[in-house]
Design an enzyme around this catalytic site. Sequence first.
Site, short mmCIF file in Angstrom:
data_model
loop_
_atom_site.label_atom_id
_atom_site.label_comp_id
_atom_site.label_asym_id
_atom_site.label_seq_id
_atom_site.Cartn_x
_atom_site.Cartn_y
_atom_site.Cartn_z
N LYS A 52 1.00 -1.23 -0.17
CA LYS A 52 0.35 0.08 -0.04
C LYS A 52 0.98 1.15 0.03
O LYS A 52 2.03 1.18 0.40
CB LYS A 52 -0.96 0.12 1.38
CG LYS A 52 -2.10 0.97 0.91
CD LYS A 52 -3.22 0.04 0.61
CE LYS A 52 -4.39 1.03 0.45
NZ LYS A 52 -5.74 0.12 0.15
N1 GLU Z 1 -7.40 0.12 -3.19
C1 GLU Z 1 -8.21 -0.90 -3.61
C2 GLU Z 1 -8.11 -1.98 -2.33
O1 GLU Z 1 -7.97 -1.30 -0.96
C3 GLU Z 1 -7.61 -1.76 -4.65
C4 GLU Z 1 -6.17 -2.16 -4.63
C5 GLU Z 1 -5.63 -2.75 -5.95
O2 GLU Z 1 -6.58 -2.86 -6.93
O3 GLU Z 1 -4.62 -3.05 -6.04
O4 GLU Z 1 -8.45 -3.03 -2.22
#
Ligand code: GLU
Length: 427
Positions: free
Chosen positions: A117
């Site tokens: 993240k």
């Molecule tokens: N931000 C989204 C999540 O929290 C998608 C992450 C992604 O597609 O890599 O799952």
Amino acid sequence: MSTAQLPSYLSKENIGPWHIFLQQVEQVAPQLDRTLWPWVETLRRPKRSLIVDVPIRRDNGVVEHFEGYRVHHNTSRGPGKGGVRFHQDVTLSEVMALAGWMTIKNAVVNVPFGGAKGGVRVDPRQLSPSELEGVTRRYTSEISSMIGPNQDIPAPDMNTNAQVMAWMMDTYSMGEGRTVTGVVTGKPLSLGGSLGRPDATGRGVFVTAREAARKLDLPIEGARVAVQGFGNVGEASARIFARHGARIVAVQDVSATVYNPAGLDILALKRFQLENGTLLGAPGCEFVDSAAFWSVPCEFMVPAALESQINRHNAGEIVARVVVEGANGPTTPEADIILAERGITVVPDVLANAGGVTVSYFEWVQDFSSFFWSEDEINARLERIMSEAFGAIWSMAEERKLSLRAAAFVIGCSRVLEARAIRGLYP
Ligand code: GLU
């Protein structure tokens, strides 16, 4: 929890959401196969965390600095995967927790990714479009050693979108001297994005809610739904629920809480929000105090905003039958206990909102093969993955008398730690 488990860069005072992730791991550790116990510590430590300085020149000529982060929580099952969040309150602890949840989520839906993240501590509403581009490009450049189509693949999250992904892809590609579409997902269609990606998280929220409703004998047709957050996840969830005959009785965003027991017109409400930058003044609804949101009579409550929104202060007021976590980490462990005592089913984030990363996985596969699928094919595959994951979690929860969250964590942690154990230690 003993502070001995904390990395030195987090103190007890600033541990934030990471603390919640650790508690969730602690709760399920005894449920894991004994052979995996020696490896649980892996989950308590992110693999690597990077803090970067993101300076940009504002439109008025002044240079301003923002703090950015990228965390790889675990890459045992594959490259890191997870979104990038722009928000004024982002912290390292929050990004660590979000990366941890990505590890579990990716394992729960069995996509071959680890958990990562990123975030920048900036209020994007205070930036002009060119300043936003500047923040995105400098941040991407600063984290470029950590990302790549085989290493770590960012995607949209709160306050980031397809345009931000296009800038990230372009910045990374310039550094590589060639176009690398697979470095991010959630891109525009014209740059190798996938059909169905914008609605994927909301669609997954709906699919898991529908599966829960089947188990609980609760009809979707006519069901009342309250949605917190009216961004990508909240809006799509509300729209898809409404399309299946549910009534969206309350929507809350940062600007207002709107209520209409007869059902809100979601398309009109979104149009109003886009045109006016607020829900305040939207026609056809009542405006209520933000705290009143939690006690709205409904069958489904969908928190689709920030972490820790359902906590010990308001969990006792919720009257929904099912909470479907569109957001990451919206329910604190204390609130989980209160909801369970009151017979409210919680479909946990690591399952409920996994539709986004599942279609991100499809996008990544399509980019690699340069062969693009139809929207029907994407939605059908998404449905299958989400409903199978739901079924496995529901069965385990019943068998072992666990909450759906605990069952999801047992399945997710087991997959991650099995991969970890069989890989062994390097060197
Ligand atoms: N931000 C989204 C999540 O929290 C998608 C992450 C992604 O597609 O890599 O799952």
